[in-house]
Design a protein around this motif. Structure first.
Motif, mmCIF file in Angstrom:
data_model
loop_
_atom_site.group_PDB
_atom_site.id
_atom_site.type_symbol
_atom_site.label_atom_id
_atom_site.label_comp_id
_atom_site.label_asym_id
_atom_site.label_seq_id
_atom_site.Cartn_x
_atom_site.Cartn_y
_atom_site.Cartn_z
ATOM 1 N N ARG A 221 48.253 28.764 66.093
ATOM 2 C CA ARG A 221 46.825 28.522 65.844
ATOM 3 C C ARG A 221 46.317 29.379 64.681
ATOM 4 O O ARG A 221 45.550 28.909 63.843
ATOM 5 N N SER A 222 46.759 30.616 64.627
ATOM 6 C CA SER A 222 46.362 31.509 63.539
ATOM 7 C C SER A 222 46.855 30.984 62.193
ATOM 8 O O SER A 222 46.108 30.951 61.207
ATOM 9 N N LEU A 223 48.105 30.556 62.145
ATOM 10 C CA LEU A 223 48.672 29.995 60.919
ATOM 11 C C LEU A 223 47.906 28.747 60.505
ATOM 12 O O LEU A 223 47.535 28.591 59.334
ATOM 13 N N MET A 224 47.614 27.899 61.457
ATOM 14 C CA MET A 224 46.883 26.674 61.149
ATOM 15 C C MET A 224 45.482 26.978 60.637
ATOM 16 O O MET A 224 44.995 26.322 59.706
ATOM 17 N N GLN A 225 44.840 27.979 61.202
ATOM 18 C CA GLN A 225 43.496 28.350 60.762
ATOM 19 C C GLN A 225 43.503 28.865 59.317
ATOM 20 O O GLN A 225 42.620 28.529 58.525
ATOM 21 N N VAL A 226 44.512 29.655 58.982
ATOM 22 C CA VAL A 226 44.624 30.144 57.604
ATOM 23 C C VAL A 226 44.805 28.975 56.638
ATOM 24 O O VAL A 226 44.167 28.921 55.591
ATOM 25 N N LEU A 227 45.653 28.022 57.006
ATOM 26 C CA LEU A 227 45.853 26.851 56.149
ATOM 27 C C LEU A 227 44.575 26.027 56.042
ATOM 28 O O LEU A 227 44.247 25.521 54.968
ATOM 29 N N ALA A 228 43.835 25.913 57.130
ATOM 30 C CA ALA A 228 42.553 25.195 57.099
ATOM 31 C C ALA A 228 41.581 25.893 56.162
ATOM 32 O O ALA A 228 40.869 25.239 55.391
ATOM 33 N N ASN A 229 41.552 27.216 56.213
ATOM 34 C CA ASN A 229 40.653 27.993 55.345
ATOM 35 C C ASN A 229 41.060 27.896 53.882
ATOM 36 O O ASN A 229 40.206 27.941 52.998
ATOM 37 N N ASP A 230 42.370 27.785 53.616
ATOM 38 C CA ASP A 230 42.856 27.634 52.238
ATOM 39 C C ASP A 230 42.380 26.321 51.635
ATOM 40 O O ASP A 230 42.170 26.215 50.441
ATOM 41 N N GLY A 231 42.253 25.314 52.486
ATOM 42 C CA GLY A 231 41.848 23.994 52.014
ATOM 43 C C GLY A 231 43.020 23.189 51.500
ATOM 44 O O GLY A 231 44.093 23.717 51.217
ATOM 45 N N GLY A 232 42.815 21.898 51.408
ATOM 46 C CA GLY A 232 43.841 21.019 50.876
ATOM 47 C C GLY A 232 44.860 20.558 51.901
ATOM 48 O O GLY A 232 45.843 19.911 51.539
ATOM 49 N N TYR A 233 44.643 20.891 53.175
ATOM 50 C CA TYR A 233 45.568 20.490 54.222
ATOM 51 C C TYR A 233 44.856 19.663 55.278
ATOM 52 O O TYR A 233 43.706 19.924 55.613
#
Length: 118
Positions: free
Chosen positions: A91-103
């Motif tokens: 969940r933490s990894l997914m949240q970081v990717l969500a915050n990065d954008g483009g995913y």
């Protein structure tokens, strides 16, 4: 067969940028691993988890989950088989990717249960 937490993603970013984003998110550089097919495979080991990123997968749509539309696969495996910690890491990894954008993507458990979406 063991059940893991997996993130299925799609993005317009080149795969090497995905690897950089995941490496930054988990705090460990992912290294290229040999693969028996055309799939690019990268792996990192943290203090508590193994993170594997594959450029594609062969999972078919099932359990109402459209795996075929999300070609990138990230598998999170806890080194102590602690499923709560494994889920938290994913969940933490997914949240970081969500915050990065483009995913866009889904977090699933055991390829059957949808847990989160970006």
């Amino acid at each position: 067969m063991s059940a893991y937490h997996e993130i299925f993603l799609k993005t317009a970013k080149p795969f090497d940028e995905v690897i950089e984003d995941v490496s930054e998110a988990v705090g460990v550089e992912l290294a290229s691993e040999p693969s028996s097919n055309a799939v690019l495979l990268y792996r990192a080991v943290t203090d508590s988890s193994v993170i594997e990123v594959e450029s594609s997968h062969a999972y078919e749509d099932d359990y109402g989950i459209e795996f075929s539309s999300l070609p990138i696969l990230i598998t999170v495996r806890d080194l102590d088989s602690d499923k709560d910690r494994e889920e938290s890491t994913a969940r933490s990894l997914m949240q970081v990717l969500a915050n990065d954008g483009g995913y866009a993507g889904l977090l699933v458990f055991d390829l059957k249960r949808r847990l989160a979406e970006i």
